[in-house]
Enzyme design. Structure first.
Site, PDB file in Angstrom:
ATOM      1  N   ASP A   1     -36.807   5.930  41.791  1.00  0.00           N
ATOM      2  CA  ASP A   1     -36.561   7.020  42.732  1.00  0.00           C
ATOM      3  C   ASP A   1     -35.727   6.421  43.871  1.00  0.00           C
ATOM      4  O   ASP A   1     -35.612   5.197  44.017  1.00  0.00           O
ATOM      5  CB  ASP A   1     -37.867   7.647  43.226  1.00  0.00           C
ATOM      6  CG  ASP A   1     -37.622   9.055  43.782  1.00  0.00           C
ATOM      7  OD1 ASP A   1     -36.454   9.396  44.071  1.00  0.00           O
ATOM      8  OD2 ASP A   1     -38.593   9.816  43.941  1.00  0.00           O
TER       9      ASP A   1
HETATM   10  C1  BGC Z   1     -36.725  12.539  45.127  1.00  0.00           C
HETATM   11  C2  BGC Z   1     -36.161  12.655  43.733  1.00  0.00           C
HETATM   12  C3  BGC Z   1     -34.682  12.911  43.799  1.00  0.00           C
HETATM   13  C4  BGC Z   1     -34.017  11.801  44.600  1.00  0.00           C
HETATM   14  C5  BGC Z   1     -32.521  11.978  44.736  1.00  0.00           C
HETATM   15  C6  BGC Z   1     -35.948  11.562  45.987  1.00  0.00           C
HETATM   16  O1  BGC Z   1     -36.342  11.658  47.322  1.00  0.00           O
HETATM   17  O2  BGC Z   1     -38.086  12.158  45.078  1.00  0.00           O
HETATM   18  O3  BGC Z   1     -36.811  13.690  43.036  1.00  0.00           O
HETATM   19  O4  BGC Z   1     -34.131  13.012  42.506  1.00  0.00           O
HETATM   20  O5  BGC Z   1     -34.572  11.793  45.895  1.00  0.00           O
HETATM   21  O6  BGC Z   1     -32.211  13.047  45.550  1.00  0.00           O
END
Ligand code: BGC
Length: 701
Positions: A228
């Protein structure tokens, strides 16, 4: 593992170590369209790779895409064909926006009703979650776009999400939290995103057992594991654990700039005010020291080769090396109508004393702070910019042949956003100040009052309460007093409490219906389509859910104890013998159905006769639950969803419905023996919800 023509192997051999490292962490996208970006290696004609959010549609800053209903709405359709079609549509839209991978579906199990991201997830049930995740993955990938099921695993709350440890038994992991990911992998997902949180003390990005042993080993996942964003916690630790790609690989400032985010956003602030190490402590870890770690032998060269090969294989699979991909398409009439169909099918009719469907000629008062703006979703990385949207008010105005009056009644509820600074400001007051009295007056004058209320959810925070925010409960109560034909339309990201529910004539949950909001809801309220949505989560009073102590949620000292074990959602309410407000699977139809006898057609298919005994055509979602025989010393859920099938029946029509049963419902995970099917007689219950069983049969194992 496929490598047709041996190209991946050839490229991997030709890459220098520095080039290999450049392929396993993100960089700034020169076009600023991707959420995550790999520049490729020009020298060897390795093209760039672009990853884009997210589950509700394709999010490219400044560019529109179809805003689909929230994932929880898709789940309420209990319809895998629609799920696959949404996957296909999102795949086509990603391609049209120059993207190669979608960061979705989101499929964490709905453990706590407060979780701010429940709208991005499907259900409290693992079978429904797994089926939907697999269908969406299949759809996305059929368009030569890489799906990225997320967040692996046990990311069931936003509070302290960057650190909290889900303290869970292996049985709960296996029976509840992992099956969705396993199904997504079996459906061919090319990538899996790790979650921010820890599981039993270890960060998921560092979790060797769950990444390497379970995901890649047991399940044979041959795609790449991506972190993530700012969720990589170590260099050698994560690479050796099985993480293949660090994202975003850039600083938070660079990211905010690229995403056009509010510059003040601080997603990494701890609710307790305690300083967290990130995000920039977690930016660019691989760029800074992975090469050195390989050099020193902390990370074997073969591991780096494997990381690179996993990414290149997916690029090869989607045709990036041959330029075989078509251009995709965005915002097509087909995608628009799919978004509407899903939103309509997802609408769950909780109560109806006969006021619905509405008479076309009825004079309607539309009330409430949710009527004037389409409800696209919650805040966070899943936000989509739609090209056009129909608010509830416009949809009803277009469909009604009577008069339609509108009054806002109480203050608007701000839908949180990561991206739009304007929306942070208080709504304007002054001439437009909403008046509760006006709403009540309009309600009293109309044949029917429709009150549109909503919650406000966002990534990075959980809900404080299951009550509707603002003065919406007061509004509903006042309107219900003025008009006994009051219909409440709830736009929510999960369960909400409805203290007025017994005082109104009908209640429907539209979830976050997306861009087609008004059109979809009008088609259900006026009965152009049957009310066919069913609850993928239990609606119950706040304190009655299982995670109702601080230890369980949000946790103490960064540990959330999953002591309820496998008794989450309806499994809990059944075991506690407590009556939820609306049980899992519930949803009324405008038609009425009678169930005949059930019998097993073969060892994994049950058949049941269903008749539409009403004078309206309708759509029924037949649900099958399995109850296992008692085994000494083992607590099993009273019943577990094993399958479901939707059937359209004309007035008076009857048919035999076949439901295939998922093996998960027959198995339990034994901490010593692994997956176990106890011998004995299992009851297969068929009905309209987990608490409305109409008939049953038996099957032996
Ligand atoms: C989220 C993800 C997301 C990523 C990119 C993170 O904060 O938990 O679900 O894909 O950001 O935006």
């Amino acid at each position: 593992m496929t490598d047709p023509g041996g190209r991946v192997e050839e490229l991997a051999d030709a890459l220098t170590r520095e080039e290999k490292v450049s392929l396993v962490h993100g960089a700034v996208d020169p076009e600023r369209t991707a959420t995550g970006y790999l520049p490729g290696v020009e020298r060897l004609d390795i093209p760039e790779l672009k990853l884009v959010d997210g589950p509700l549609g394709v999010r490219v800053p400044g560019q529109s895409a179809t805003a689909f209903p929230a994932s929880i709405a898709l789940a309420a359709t209990f319809n895998l064909e629609l799920a696959e079609r949404q996957g296909v549509a999102m795949g086509r839209e990603a391609k049209a926006r120059g993207q190669h991978s979608i960061l979705g579906p989101g499929l964490n199990l709905i453990r706590v009703p407060h979780c701010g991201r429940n709208f991005e997830y499907y259900s409290e049930d693992p079978v429904l979650t797994a089926d939907l995740a697999a269908a969406v993955v299949k759809g996305v990938q059929s368009e030569d776009v890489i799906a990225t099921p997320k967040h692996y695993v046990a990311n069931n709350q936003e509070t302290k999400r960057l650190r909290v440890s889900a303290e869970t038994s292996e049985r709960a992991l296996r029976e509840l939290y992992l099956p969705g990911f396993r199904a997504a992998v079996e459906a061919g997902a090319g990538s899996v995103m790790t979650s921010y949180n820890r599981v039993n003390g270890t960060y998921m990005s560092d979790h060797r057992r769950l990444l390497t042993d379970v995901l890649k080993g047991e399940w044979g996942f041959d795609g790449y594991v991506v972190s993530d964003w700012f969720g990589t916690n170590s260099v050698a630790g994560s690479a050796n654990a099985g993480l293949d790609l660090e994202m975003p690989g850039i600083t938070f400032e660079e990211l905010k700039d690229a995403f056009q985010m509010d510059p003040d956003t601080d997603l990494f602030e701890d609710a307790d005010g305690e300083a967290l190490p990130g995000p920039d402590a977690k930016a660019g870890l691989f760029a800074a020291s992975l090469e050195e770690a390989v050099e020193s032998g902390d990370v074997p060269e073969s591991r780096l080769d494997d990381m690179v090969a996993r990414i290149l294989r997916q690029m090869e699979r989607i045709g990036l090396f041959d330029g075989e991909r078509d251009e995709g398409a965005v915002d097509t009439p087909e995608h628009r109508s799919l978004a509407e169909t899903i939103a309509a099918r997802a609408t769950v009719l909780l109560e109806n004393d006969g006021v619905l469907p509405l008479d076309a000629n009825a004079d309607v008062a539309i009330l409430g702070p949710g009527a004037e703006d389409a409800m696209l979703g919650g805040g966070g990385s899943s936000e989509v910019e739609s090209a056009h949207e129909t608010p509830t008010l416009d949809g009803i105005r277009a469909r009604s042949e009577g008069t339609v009056e509108y009054a806002q009644g109480v203050a608007k509820i701000r839908t949180p956003s990561f991206f739009d600074h304007e929306s942070e400001e208080e709504p304007e007051t002054g001439d437009d100040e909403p008046s509760l009295d006006e709403a009540v007056e309009r309600a009293a004058e109309a044949d029917v009052a429709v009150v549109v209320v909503r919650d406000a959810n966002s990534e990075a925070e959980d809900r404080e309460s299951l009550r509707l925010p603002g003065e919406q409960d007061e509004l509903v109560a006042a309107v219900a007093e003025a008009n006994d034909r009051t219909v409440v339309l709830v736009q929510s990201g999960g369960p909400v409490e409805m203290p007025w529910r017994e005082d109104v004539a009908a209640v429907a949950v539209a979830w976050y219906p997306g861009q087609a909001d008004g059109d979809a809801v009008a088609s259900v309220l006026y009965g152009d389509v049957d009310a066919a949505g069913r609850l993928p989560v239990t609606f119950a009073p706040e304190g009655s859910y299982p995670a109702n102590t601080e230890e369980r949620f949000p946790g103490v000292d960064y540990e959330a104890r999953y002591d309820e074990d496998v008794f989450v959602g309806y499994r809990h309410f059944d075991a506690a013998e407590s009556d939820p407000t609306y049980p899992f699977g519930h949803g009324r139809s405008y038609a009425e159905f009678a169930y005949g006898d059930a019998s097993m057609a073969d060892e994994s298919t049950v058949e049941v006769g269903v008749e539409n005994v009403s004078e309206r055509d309708g759509r029924e979602v037949v649900q099958a639950y399995v109850a296992a025989p008692a085994v000494d010393g083992i607590d099993r859920p009273r019943r577990e969803l094993a399958g479901y099938a939707a059937v359209e029946l004309a007035a008076g029509e009857s048919t035999t419905v076949s439901v295939s049963l998922n093996e998960l419902a027959f198995q339990r995970y034994d901490e010593d023996g692994g997956w176990t099917t106890d011998e004995g007689e299992y009851t297969v219950e068929l009905g309209r919800s987990s608490r409305d069983v109409r008939t049953e049969t038996n099957v032996s194992q």
